[in-house]
Design a protein around this motif. Structure first.
Motif, short mmCIF file in Angstrom:
data_model
loop_
_atom_site.label_atom_id
_atom_site.label_comp_id
_atom_site.label_asym_id
_atom_site.label_seq_id
_atom_site.Cartn_x
_atom_site.Cartn_y
_atom_site.Cartn_z
N GLU A 68 0.98 -1.28 -0.04
CA GLU A 68 0.10 -0.02 0.01
C GLU A 68 1.05 1.32 -0.07
OE1 GLU A 68 -2.79 -0.46 3.24
OE2 GLU A 68 -3.86 -1.93 2.24
N PHE A 69 1.77 1.41 0.79
CA PHE A 69 2.77 2.47 0.79
C PHE A 69 3.31 2.81 -0.30
CE2 PHE A 69 7.08 4.25 1.30
CZ PHE A 69 6.64 5.34 1.63
N LEU A 70 3.81 1.70 -0.99
CA LEU A 70 4.49 1.98 -2.35
C LEU A 70 3.69 2.17 -3.60
CD1 LEU A 70 7.27 -0.59 -1.95
CD2 LEU A 70 7.53 1.84 -1.88
N GLU A 71 2.22 2.02 -3.14
CA GLU A 71 1.24 2.63 -4.06
C GLU A 71 1.01 1.36 -5.22
OE1 GLU A 71 0.85 6.66 -5.08
OE2 GLU A 71 1.56 7.24 -3.22
N LEU A 72 1.18 0.06 -4.97
CA LEU A 72 0.92 -1.06 -5.77
C LEU A 72 -0.34 -1.47 -5.70
CD1 LEU A 72 4.50 -2.77 -4.80
CD2 LEU A 72 3.87 -1.42 -6.93
N ARG A 73 -1.10 -0.97 -4.36
CA ARG A 73 -2.44 -0.93 -4.39
C ARG A 73 -2.86 0.19 -3.65
NH1 ARG A 73 -5.88 -5.63 -4.30
NH2 ARG A 73 -7.70 -5.26 -3.33
N ARG A 74 -3.86 0.61 -3.80
CA ARG A 74 -4.34 2.14 -3.44
C ARG A 74 -4.47 2.00 -1.83
NH1 ARG A 74 -8.27 5.86 -6.45
NH2 ARG A 74 -6.46 5.42 -7.78
N PRO A 75 -3.80 2.94 -1.17
CA PRO A 75 -3.94 3.03 0.28
C PRO A 75 -5.26 3.79 0.61
CG PRO A 75 -2.24 4.69 -0.51
CD PRO A 75 -2.67 3.83 -1.67
N LYS A 76 -5.68 3.63 1.86
CA LYS A 76 -6.87 4.16 2.28
C LYS A 76 -6.34 5.83 2.36
CE LYS A 76 -8.28 0.75 5.72
NZ LYS A 76 -8.53 0.52 6.99
N PRO A 77 -7.41 6.75 2.25
CA PRO A 77 -7.21 8.05 2.14
C PRO A 77 -6.47 8.53 3.67
CG PRO A 77 -9.51 7.57 1.31
CD PRO A 77 -8.81 6.17 1.92
N ASP A 142 11.40 -10.41 -1.86
CA ASP A 142 11.89 -9.93 -3.18
C ASP A 142 11.36 -9.08 -4.02
OD1 ASP A 142 14.32 -11.27 -2.40
OD2 ASP A 142 13.96 -13.19 -3.59
N ASP A 143 9.88 -9.42 -4.20
CA ASP A 143 9.07 -8.63 -4.94
C ASP A 143 8.77 -7.36 -4.36
OD1 ASP A 143 8.90 -10.80 -6.84
OD2 ASP A 143 6.82 -11.31 -6.30
N VAL A 144 8.52 -7.23 -3.14
CA VAL A 144 8.15 -5.86 -2.73
C VAL A 144 9.38 -5.12 -2.48
CG1 VAL A 144 7.80 -6.43 -0.14
CG2 VAL A 144 6.54 -4.84 -1.13
N LEU A 145 10.41 -5.47 -2.00
CA LEU A 145 11.81 -4.91 -1.78
C LEU A 145 12.11 -4.64 -3.12
CD1 LEU A 145 13.19 -6.56 1.58
CD2 LEU A 145 11.74 -4.55 1.37
N GLY A 146 12.08 -5.24 -4.26
CA GLY A 146 12.57 -4.76 -5.44
C GLY A 146 11.74 -3.32 -5.81
N VAL A 147 10.47 -3.20 -5.45
CA VAL A 147 9.89 -2.05 -5.57
C VAL A 147 10.49 -0.74 -4.65
CG1 VAL A 147 7.75 -0.76 -5.93
CG2 VAL A 147 8.01 -3.26 -6.63
N TRP A 148 10.65 -1.30 -3.35
CA TRP A 148 11.41 -0.65 -2.31
C TRP A 148 12.62 0.06 -3.05
CZ3 TRP A 148 10.56 2.00 2.03
CH2 TRP A 148 11.69 2.39 2.79
N ASP A 149 13.48 -0.73 -3.40
CA ASP A 149 14.79 -0.35 -3.88
C ASP A 149 14.41 0.91 -4.91
OD1 ASP A 149 16.37 -1.80 -2.55
OD2 ASP A 149 16.67 -3.13 -3.89
N GLN A 150 13.65 0.69 -5.96
CA GLN A 150 13.19 1.87 -7.01
C GLN A 150 12.89 3.14 -6.05
OE1 GLN A 150 10.04 1.13 -9.94
NE2 GLN A 150 10.59 -1.04 -9.75
N TYR A 151 11.99 2.86 -4.92
CA TYR A 151 11.77 4.11 -4.25
C TYR A 151 12.89 4.64 -3.44
CZ TYR A 151 9.81 6.24 0.16
OH TYR A 151 9.45 7.00 1.35
N ALA A 152 13.91 3.91 -2.90
CA ALA A 152 15.11 4.47 -2.37
C ALA A 152 15.89 5.12 -3.21
CB ALA A 152 15.82 3.16 -1.97
N ASP A 153 15.92 4.51 -4.53
CA ASP A 153 16.84 5.44 -5.68
C ASP A 153 16.20 6.75 -5.84
OD1 ASP A 153 18.94 3.58 -6.36
OD2 ASP A 153 17.63 2.58 -7.87
#
Length: 170
Positions: A68-77, A142-153
């Motif tokens: 949710e945080f990485l917006e791979l699924r819409r977070p609550k408002p 691995d899947d979610v932290l792969g997206v985290w690494d994009q965020y970190a970059d």
């Protein structure tokens, strides 16, 4: 109280008031590092079975929160997300990874967050089996932290390190 007590450290930490942006980075880093470390911790032979179960449930909860945080699924408002830290955030995720992460979110919701009828045998049929072996947990991480690494970059801040640079519990 001994000088080695962690209480003074906790009191000193409470006196630190980070900005909202920094507080959000600190909290999401803690959750990301838990996702990184829990697959091994859950299956460590010296860990009590009760703590293994708690670690497994925590892992699913943390994966769901990061999705949710990485917006791979819409977070609550009412929840903050990556765009609250980095307004230009836009993840790049292939279709197969996206589908797996959506399934991971759904499984965490059904099996940990809610008393879903899929969680146990019901009138509708048998319980939905959710892979929770070590290999499956590592795949989810691995899947979610792969997206985290994009965020970190994209964030480029010391409080948003890539997975390889995690150090809270090392």
């Amino acid at each position: 109280m001994s000088e080695s007590s962690s209480v003074p450290h906790v009191v000193a930490a409470a006196a630190f008031t980070p900005s909202v942006r920094v507080a959000r980075m600190m909290e999401t880093l803690r959750v990301a590092e838990m996702v990184s470390r829990l697959p091994d911790a859950v299956y460590a032979p010296e860990v009590d079975p009760l703590l293994q179960q708690a670690g497994l449930e925590s892992f699913f909860n943390c994966v769901r929160s990061l999705i949710e945080f990485l917006e791979l699924r819409r977070p609550k408002p009412s929840d903050f997300s990556a765009t609250d830290v980095l307004p230009t955030w836009s993840p790049t995720v292939d279709a197969a990874t996206s589908a797996r992460l959506q399934d991971d979110w759904l499984n965490a919701s059904r099996q940990v967050m809610h008393f879903s009828k899929d969680r146990v045998r019901s009138e509708a049929g048998p319980a939905v089996e959710v892979p929770s072996d070590a290999a499956s947990l590592h795949r989810m991480a691995d899947d979610v932290l792969g997206v985290w690494d994009q965020y970190a970059d994209q964030v480029g801040h010391p409080l948003c390190p890539k997975r390889a640079d995690f150090s809270l519990w090392r």
